[in-house]
Design an enzyme around this catalytic site. Structure first.
Site, mmCIF file in Angstrom:
data_model
loop_
_atom_site.group_PDB
_atom_site.id
_atom_site.type_symbol
_atom_site.label_atom_id
_atom_site.label_comp_id
_atom_site.label_asym_id
_atom_site.label_seq_id
_atom_site.Cartn_x
_atom_site.Cartn_y
_atom_site.Cartn_z
ATOM 1 N N GLY A 80 -0.118 11.374 -31.440
ATOM 2 C CA GLY A 80 -0.132 9.874 -31.111
ATOM 3 C C GLY A 80 -0.434 9.049 -32.107
ATOM 4 O O GLY A 80 -0.870 9.458 -33.218
ATOM 5 N N GLY A 82 -3.230 6.103 -32.887
ATOM 6 C CA GLY A 82 -4.395 5.287 -32.430
ATOM 7 C C GLY A 82 -4.515 3.989 -32.793
ATOM 8 O O GLY A 82 -3.566 3.224 -33.352
ATOM 9 N N GLY A 83 -5.704 3.269 -32.709
ATOM 10 C CA GLY A 83 -5.937 1.701 -33.043
ATOM 11 C C GLY A 83 -5.656 1.593 -34.669
ATOM 12 O O GLY A 83 -5.011 0.633 -35.198
ATOM 13 N N PHE A 84 -6.166 2.528 -35.668
ATOM 14 C CA PHE A 84 -6.064 2.284 -36.833
ATOM 15 C C PHE A 84 -5.720 3.468 -37.695
ATOM 16 O O PHE A 84 -5.989 3.660 -38.676
ATOM 17 C CB PHE A 84 -7.582 1.801 -37.370
ATOM 18 C CG PHE A 84 -8.066 0.555 -36.823
ATOM 19 C CD1 PHE A 84 -7.518 -0.514 -37.704
ATOM 20 C CD2 PHE A 84 -8.895 0.381 -35.988
ATOM 21 C CE1 PHE A 84 -7.841 -1.867 -37.379
ATOM 22 C CE2 PHE A 84 -8.931 -0.849 -35.481
ATOM 23 C CZ PHE A 84 -8.855 -2.122 -36.195
ATOM 24 N N GLY A 85 -4.899 4.138 -36.854
ATOM 25 C CA GLY A 85 -4.575 5.571 -37.564
ATOM 26 C C GLY A 85 -3.580 6.214 -36.623
ATOM 27 O O GLY A 85 -3.412 6.032 -35.523
ATOM 28 N N VAL A 87 -2.463 10.371 -35.318
ATOM 29 C CA VAL A 87 -2.988 11.640 -34.977
ATOM 30 C C VAL A 87 -2.228 12.554 -35.029
ATOM 31 O O VAL A 87 -0.956 12.650 -34.530
ATOM 32 C CB VAL A 87 -3.750 11.411 -33.746
ATOM 33 C CG1 VAL A 87 -4.569 12.789 -33.355
ATOM 34 C CG2 VAL A 87 -4.661 10.478 -33.646
ATOM 35 N N ASP A 200 -15.480 0.243 -26.812
ATOM 36 C CA ASP A 200 -14.166 0.327 -26.849
ATOM 37 C C ASP A 200 -13.781 1.627 -25.591
ATOM 38 O O ASP A 200 -12.892 2.261 -25.887
ATOM 39 C CB ASP A 200 -13.621 1.063 -28.022
ATOM 40 C CG ASP A 200 -12.004 0.599 -28.169
ATOM 41 O OD1 ASP A 200 -11.424 -0.282 -27.498
ATOM 42 O OD2 ASP A 200 -11.341 1.308 -29.231
#
Length: 409
Positions: A80, A82-85, A87, A200
């Site tokens: 998936g 993520g917010g800054f990367g 996975v 978060d």
């Protein structure tokens, strides 16, 4: 769903010394078990603390190791975004179970900062309802985090992204997930020393292990709680649309109760099956704005329930879950419950063994009459500790109902 638009400039954050920062934080004698400090004179206790510290230390990986583990980050290992990367699922030679490898985007300052914060936080924090950080890589410009792999994915997936032929989460599983997430949040607020504000909390950051055991993940935005005479942490507004507490979004003043609001949104997602924020939702894009008018009348409660449950839920539990969500979502932060109180209430709700009836209708009599949940206590496990927790939860619920009546509308 994007984060609030409050990012730093897109320049490289050169010179971040991860190891030095990590060692500096460890020297501050931060407790990770939440217990009171004891005398260090006993050798056996000192030995246990050394063993725990050694076990909690994150391993440092080379980039080659993680590239090999993920088959050079091929699409087939993609899990998936993520917010800054991104996975990926990986396999390390010395581990029987798989791992999740998050490769961060470090083209901006915020990605680098999130990486450092997450390594420091998860190296200090340990709890069954927090995701376990195995290690990290900070080789050259590469920034990667290695976690335990959660085979059932995120809560967001099970609520919003299932295909039509997949079974939705049943009511009991939803309450069990909510209770586990609350225990993780309670650990951060009341047991970790110093206390941590998550900042978060959302359905995509609640990952599910075997048996739908929930674990909080992604601590890149976490902050240590206020100290001394301070009642809040003054910080830039960061988070995700639909989950940010209104007082935090407007002032940047972050408190434990900001997390409680976010938890209320997640609980409402579990009840309704709706997204916290939906661009396609027309004038009712925010879940809270859609649901809040229905909190005032219990006869409207069935309208809030996820239609995919097909009426298979206990009326008394629905009433309590909605009341709890409405308390968490109060606009005045001091009127929201604490995480420990939420744990008591949800432990009670998740302990109720609901057996679906033959018909697809739910008995809403309890919701309209305002009866207490005493009639359902006979199906609880006959365990003294469980009975004590149930009694405490009942007292808490009655106390909060009284406070609700006294508060101005």
């Amino acid at each position: 769903m994007g984060r609030c638009p409050c990012f730093g400039s897109r320049r490289k954050n050169k010179g971040v010394k991860l190891k030095d920062q990590h060692e500096k934080l460890e020297k501050n004698h931060l407790s990770v078990d939440g217990g009171s400090e004891r005398s260090s004179g006993l050798r056996s206790e000192a030995s246990r603390e050394e063993e725990t510290e050694s076990a909690n230390k994150a391993r440092i990986f080379t980039f080659r190791e993680l590239a090999t583990a993920t088959k050079n980050f091929r699409d087939e290992t993609f899990i998936g975004q993520g917010g800054f990367g991104t996975v990926y699922k990986g396999k390390l030679d010395y581990m029987t179970q798989g791992v999740a490898v998050k490769r961060l985007d470090t083209t901006g300052v915020q990605g680098e900062k999130e990486f450092l914060v997450e390594v420091l936080m998860l190296s200090l924090l340990r709890h069954p309802n927090l995701v376990n950080l195995i290690g990290y890589c900070a080789e050259g410009d590469q920034r990667l985090l290695v976690y335990e792999y959660m085979p059932l994915g995120s809560l967001e997936y099970h609520l919003h992204d299932l295909s039509p032929d997949q079974e939705p989460l049943d009511w009991s599983t939803r309450m069990m997930i909510a209770a586990g997430a609350a225990r993780g949040l309670n650990y951060l607020h009341n047991e970790a020393k110093p206390a941590v504000i998550y900042r978060d909390l959302k359905s995509s950051n609640i990952l599910l292990d075997e048996g739908f055991h929930p674990k909080l993940s992604d601590f890149g935005l976490a902050k240590f709680g206020p100290t001394g005479d301070q009642s809040f942490v003054n910080t830039r507004v960061m988070g995700t649309h639909g989950y940010c507490a209104p007082e935090y979004a407007t002032s940047g003043k972050l408190t434990m109760r900001s997390d409680i609001y976010s938890f209320g949104v997640v609980l409402l997602e579990l009840i309704t099956g709706r997204r916290a924020y939906d661009d396609a939702g027309g004038p009712e894009k925010h879940l809270v704005d859609w649901a809040r008018p229905m909190f005032r009348d219990r006869r409207n409660f069935p309208r809030l329930v996820d239609p995919r449950l097909r009426g298979q839920y206990p009326g008394s539990s629905l009433k309590m879950a909605i009341e709890l969500a409405s308390m968490c979502l109060r606009e005045e932060p001091r009127h929201r419950p604490e995480a420990g109180d939420i744990v008591l209430a949800l432990d009670y709700l998740s302990s109720k063994q609901y057996a679906p009836k033959a018909s697809n209708t739910v008995n809403t009599e309890g919701m309209e009459s305002g009866d207490s949940p005493n009639e359902t206590s006979r199906i609880l496990v006959k365990d003294s500790q469980r009975e004590q927790a149930v009694a405490e939860a009942k007292l808490w619920g009655e106390s909060w109902r009284d406070k609700k009546r006294q508060l101005p509308k």
